[in-house]
Design a protein around this motif. Structure first.
Motif, short mmCIF file in Angstrom:
data_model
loop_
_atom_site.label_atom_id
_atom_site.label_comp_id
_atom_site.label_asym_id
_atom_site.label_seq_id
_atom_site.Cartn_x
_atom_site.Cartn_y
_atom_site.Cartn_z
N LEU A 163 6.72 -0.06 -44.99
CA LEU A 163 7.86 -0.03 -44.06
C LEU A 163 7.39 0.28 -42.65
O LEU A 163 7.83 -0.34 -41.68
CB LEU A 163 8.88 1.02 -44.50
CG LEU A 163 9.66 0.70 -45.77
CD1 LEU A 163 10.73 1.75 -46.00
CD2 LEU A 163 10.29 -0.67 -45.69
N TYR A 164 6.49 1.26 -42.52
CA TYR A 164 5.98 1.58 -41.18
C TYR A 164 5.31 0.37 -40.56
O TYR A 164 5.55 0.03 -39.41
CB TYR A 164 4.99 2.74 -41.25
CG TYR A 164 5.65 4.09 -41.34
CD1 TYR A 164 6.49 4.53 -40.33
CD2 TYR A 164 5.44 4.93 -42.41
CE1 TYR A 164 7.11 5.76 -40.39
CE2 TYR A 164 6.05 6.16 -42.50
CZ TYR A 164 6.87 6.58 -41.48
OH TYR A 164 7.49 7.80 -41.55
N PHE A 165 4.48 -0.30 -41.33
CA PHE A 165 3.73 -1.41 -40.77
C PHE A 165 4.60 -2.63 -40.54
O PHE A 165 4.17 -3.58 -39.89
CB PHE A 165 2.55 -1.77 -41.69
CG PHE A 165 1.49 -0.69 -41.76
CD1 PHE A 165 1.48 0.35 -40.84
CD2 PHE A 165 0.52 -0.72 -42.73
CE1 PHE A 165 0.52 1.35 -40.90
CE2 PHE A 165 -0.46 0.27 -42.80
CZ PHE A 165 -0.44 1.31 -41.89
N SER A 166 5.81 -2.65 -41.10
CA SER A 166 6.69 -3.78 -40.82
C SER A 166 7.56 -3.51 -39.59
O SER A 166 8.51 -4.24 -39.33
CB SER A 166 7.54 -4.12 -42.04
OG SER A 166 8.40 -3.07 -42.35
N HIS A 167 7.26 -2.44 -38.87
CA HIS A 167 7.94 -2.21 -37.60
C HIS A 167 6.94 -2.45 -36.45
O HIS A 167 5.81 -2.87 -36.68
CB HIS A 167 8.50 -0.79 -37.56
CG HIS A 167 9.73 -0.64 -38.40
ND1 HIS A 167 9.77 0.08 -39.56
CD2 HIS A 167 10.96 -1.17 -38.24
CE1 HIS A 167 10.98 0.00 -40.09
NE2 HIS A 167 11.73 -0.75 -39.31
N ALA A 168 7.39 -2.15 -35.23
CA ALA A 168 6.57 -2.52 -34.06
C ALA A 168 5.22 -1.79 -34.02
O ALA A 168 4.32 -2.18 -33.30
CB ALA A 168 7.35 -2.23 -32.78
N LEU A 169 5.12 -0.73 -34.81
CA LEU A 169 3.91 0.09 -34.83
C LEU A 169 2.68 -0.69 -35.30
O LEU A 169 2.74 -1.42 -36.27
CB LEU A 169 4.19 1.19 -35.85
CG LEU A 169 3.51 2.53 -35.74
CD1 LEU A 169 4.02 3.26 -34.53
CD2 LEU A 169 3.78 3.33 -36.99
N ARG B 55 -7.83 -1.25 -43.17
CA ARG B 55 -8.12 -1.94 -44.42
C ARG B 55 -7.04 -1.78 -45.49
O ARG B 55 -6.93 -2.61 -46.38
CB ARG B 55 -9.44 -1.39 -45.00
CG ARG B 55 -10.63 -1.57 -44.10
CD ARG B 55 -11.01 -3.05 -44.00
NE ARG B 55 -11.26 -3.62 -45.31
CZ ARG B 55 -12.46 -3.64 -45.88
NH1 ARG B 55 -13.50 -3.14 -45.25
NH2 ARG B 55 -12.62 -4.17 -47.07
N ILE B 56 -6.28 -0.72 -45.40
CA ILE B 56 -5.39 -0.38 -46.51
C ILE B 56 -4.34 -1.47 -46.73
O ILE B 56 -3.82 -2.03 -45.78
CB ILE B 56 -4.73 0.99 -46.25
CG1 ILE B 56 -4.14 1.58 -47.52
CG2 ILE B 56 -3.65 0.88 -45.19
CD1 ILE B 56 -3.73 3.04 -47.34
N ALA B 57 -4.06 -1.79 -47.96
CA ALA B 57 -3.05 -2.80 -48.28
C ALA B 57 -1.67 -2.21 -48.11
O ALA B 57 -1.43 -1.07 -48.46
CB ALA B 57 -3.24 -3.29 -49.71
N ALA B 58 -0.78 -2.98 -47.55
CA ALA B 58 0.58 -2.48 -47.39
C ALA B 58 1.56 -3.51 -47.89
O ALA B 58 1.29 -4.68 -47.84
CB ALA B 58 0.87 -2.18 -45.93
N VAL C 77 12.98 -8.04 -37.09
CA VAL C 77 12.98 -8.39 -38.51
C VAL C 77 13.24 -7.13 -39.33
O VAL C 77 12.74 -6.06 -39.01
CB VAL C 77 11.62 -9.02 -38.91
CG1 VAL C 77 11.58 -9.29 -40.41
CG2 VAL C 77 11.40 -10.31 -38.15
N GLY C 78 14.04 -7.27 -40.37
CA GLY C 78 14.24 -6.18 -41.33
C GLY C 78 13.58 -6.59 -42.64
O GLY C 78 13.61 -7.75 -43.01
N TYR C 79 12.97 -5.64 -43.32
CA TYR C 79 12.19 -5.97 -44.51
C TYR C 79 12.57 -5.04 -45.65
O TYR C 79 12.58 -3.81 -45.49
CB TYR C 79 10.70 -5.84 -44.17
CG TYR C 79 9.74 -6.01 -45.33
CD1 TYR C 79 9.87 -7.07 -46.23
CD2 TYR C 79 8.68 -5.14 -45.50
CE1 TYR C 79 8.97 -7.23 -47.27
CE2 TYR C 79 7.77 -5.29 -46.54
CZ TYR C 79 7.92 -6.35 -47.42
OH TYR C 79 7.03 -6.50 -48.44
N LEU C 80 12.88 -5.62 -46.79
CA LEU C 80 13.11 -4.85 -48.00
C LEU C 80 11.99 -5.21 -48.97
O LEU C 80 11.97 -6.32 -49.49
CB LEU C 80 14.49 -5.20 -48.58
CG LEU C 80 14.94 -4.47 -49.83
CD1 LEU C 80 16.46 -4.34 -49.84
CD2 LEU C 80 14.49 -5.13 -51.11
N PRO C 81 11.02 -4.31 -49.16
CA PRO C 81 9.90 -4.63 -50.05
C PRO C 81 10.33 -4.65 -51.50
O PRO C 81 11.36 -4.08 -51.87
CB PRO C 81 8.90 -3.49 -49.82
CG PRO C 81 9.45 -2.67 -48.69
CD PRO C 81 10.90 -2.97 -48.59
#
Lengths: 302, 306
Positions: free
Chosen positions: A125-131, A299-302, B78-82
């Motif tokens: 979730l963190y990596f799917s934001h602007a960060l 390297r970590i998978a997210a 973008v919104g993401y639901l894993p």
């Protein structure tokens, strides 16, 4: 756009009829990467002290914080009651003497900051934001360093306060103590940054909190033990460099070099090395540890 | 402007596993179903679109922004639901969703306000102040959806949103997904291995198999009427078929069903009269439609042939 309009529609639900105002969009500012970094830093700093969490997660950080401050407070109180008496503590030796508490705080809270995000897969979730990934790593490291800084600074401020209040001439004492400010600020900083880097480097490599805590404690214990044994048992050159294995010796040497005086009969004073050696080694260890954290999160998978 | 566009997108894990194999597609806004078996490459595609994974080769754009160079800009919208669990157990839904809102760039006040709003939209009320660790799977899925829409994204990527839900929970989640796509107006990609779900909520279908594009078309083109009437009877399907053929219709028996060609409305009356004359027990009379399953069945045959 129709969805920006709030349509008032009564809707039946389990909790009775509620008035659904409809979905509203958001047209306000989006603050981007720097704000995300700041948010994560502050949230992690709060988490390091268990703020906003259950009472159970406050026990360790607040307990250790209390233990960190109590000796300074007791010494200060004795000083105030029996003026002229010498406190066993000063700005030079306090953090050195209480190093186990600092080590325990790192061991307990560094995994709190990074392991649970890995174990619970919050990272994706963190990596799917602007960060950016490096932002995450640096924000967490920064929060850990800030928490340690506060933990180390607090007792030195107590010592400062006690010596001002115990003095018959308060105004004069304030003036005298101003000269100690670099030391009061500098020592906690010198301890906090490398310890946070080391703790994060170890904790970020496992999602298991208990493993991380154990590994950090082991590193501090083993390095202190090995350094101590080698410097006692070894001869010549070996006994000279052996104390450098212990991170706390490096920290004390760096502090001694930059902002304070040597502690009598400490490993640093016995080692008879030129002080910049400690500083350079501390910087090297810190940079390598930060590099390891950054590498891990790239390297970590997210 | 296509919502999502990829060009010979390939992703390999190691040297042996190919998750995406030269995928090229263009998708317009809507509710897009991304369907494929487990391991077909759905999650990999979503992660590449988010910039969580780097493609081995090829390129992709989301809302005209390049995934390789403009990841942070894309992710703001973008919104993401894993697919998997992604919630910390020790914080409340309110705190977590608001934290994620701020991570997405909302100012503090807006994050609080929108958190309350989206939690209400996904149907979390009193329980939102309790730690997430004590939630049911259904409630956790709602929190995951809430954190994905808290910043009012332009594009929502949902990876198996009904994962682990019971049938009632599934229905509720699909309704929510449908609402976010229509009422909230957010372009949505729903990855699922369940065709039935895609059929229910999506307007457009992308089918991928073994990392290759199988189909890309509006859902309506798959579920058109076929012009076949299915007649199910208790007994005597064969006899019925014969009588219908004798009456001038094209009909074949298929188990307990008789399939009758219906180019116009004339066969309905004939079928009714013939069944009445024969005194058969009619169980079902239905207009046959193409099913999404046919898509994969047909494709499977060509695979075998090749």
């Amino acid at each position: 756009m129709t969805r920006r309009e709030a349509a008032v529609v009564p809707r039946e639900s389990a909790t009775g009829a509620i008035y659904d105002l409809g979905y509203r969009g958001y047209d306000g500012p989006r603050l981007g990467r720097r704000a995300a970094f700041a948010t994560l830093f502050w949230a992690s700093l709060r988490a390091a002290f268990g703020l906003g969490r259950s009472g159970r997660s406050k026990v360790v950080p607040w307990g250790l914080s209390a233990i960190m401050i109590v000796p300074a407070a007791v010494a200060g109180a004795i000083q105030a009651l029996a003026p002229g008496g010498l406190s066993p503590f000063n700005y030079d030796n306090y953090l050195w003497d209480l190093q186990p508490i600092l080590a325990l705080f790192v061991a307990a809270q560094a995994p709190e900051l990074v392991s649970s995000d890995q174990r619970n897969h919050v990272l994706s979730l963190y990596f799917s934001h602007a960060l950016a990934r490096s932002d995450y790593a640096l924000a967490k490291f920064g929060a850990m360093a800030a928490a340690l800084f506060m933990l180390a600074l607090a007792p030195l401020l107590v010592i400062l306060l006690a010596s001002i209040l115990a003095s018959p001439d308060v105004a004069g004492a304030v003036g005298d103590q101003l000269g100690n400010l670099p030391q009061i600020i500098g020592s906690p900083l010198i301890y906090a940054v490398p310890l946070a880097a080391l703790g994060m480097a170890i904790a970020s490599f496992t999602p298991r909190r208990a493993y991380a805590t154990g590994a950090i404690i082991a590193v501090f214990l083993v390095s202190a033990a090995v350094g101590g044994i080698l410097s006692e048992a070894g001869r010549g050159r070996l006994s000279l460099v052996a104390p450098l294995i212990n991170p706390f010796v490096l920290l004390d040497g760096t502090r001694n070099w930059l902002v304070g005086n040597s502690i009598p009969d400490s490993p640093v004073s016995r080692a008879d090395l030129t002080l910049p050696v400690f500083g350079v080694l501390t910087a090297a260890v810190t940079l390598i540890a930060i590099g390891a954290v950054l590498w891990r999160y790239r390297r970590i998978a997210a | 402007m296509p919502l999502i566009s990829t060009s010979s997108l390939t992703k390999r894990y190691g040297s042996s596993v190919t998750a995406l194999d030269g995928l090229t597609l263009d998708v317009e806004p809507g509710i897009i179903g991304l369907v494929g078996a487990n391991g077909a490459g759905k999650s990999t595609l979503l992660k590449i679109l988010l910039g969580l994974l780097e493609p081995t080769s090829g390129s992709a754009t989301v809302m005209d922004m390049d995934v390789a160079t403009q990841g942070p800009e894309i992710r703001q919208y973008v919104g993401y639901l894993p697919e998997h669990d992604c919630l910390p157990p020790d914080v409340s839904a309110t705190e977590f969703v608001s934290h994620m809102g701020r991570m997405a760039g909302l100012p503090p006040a807006a994050a609080r306000e929108r958190t309350a709003e989206v939690l209400r939209h996904v149907g979390l009320y009193e329980e939102r102040y309790r730690p997430i660790g004590g939630y049911s799977t259904g409630m956790k899925q709602r929190v995951k959806l809430a954190q994905a829409i808290v910043h009012d994204p332009k594009l929502l990527l949902l990876d198996e949103p009904t994962n682990g839900l019971d049938p009632a929970g599934r229905d509720e989640m699909l309704d929510l997904v449908h609402r976010t796509g229509t009422e909230f107006g957010i372009a949505t990609v729903v990855a699922s291995h369940l065709l039935g779900e895609i059929e229910r909520v999506c307007t457009y279908l992308l089918a991928i198999d073994a990392g290759k594009l199988l189909q890309s078309a509006p859902i309506s083109s798959f579920v058109e009427r076929t012009g076949t009437l299915g007649v199910e009877v208790e007994d005597g399907a064969d006899a019925l078929a014969e009588r219908l053929v004798a009456a001038g219709l094209t009909a074949v028996a298929d188990g307990r069903n008789v399939l009758v060609d219906c180019p116009d409305e004339r066969p309905y009356d004939i079928v009714r009269d013939v069944i009445d004359e024969m005194g058969l027990a009619l169980t079902r009379l239905e207009q046959r439609r193409h099913r999404l399953e046919d898509l994969f069945r047909v494709e499977g045959r060509t695979d075998d042939a090749a």
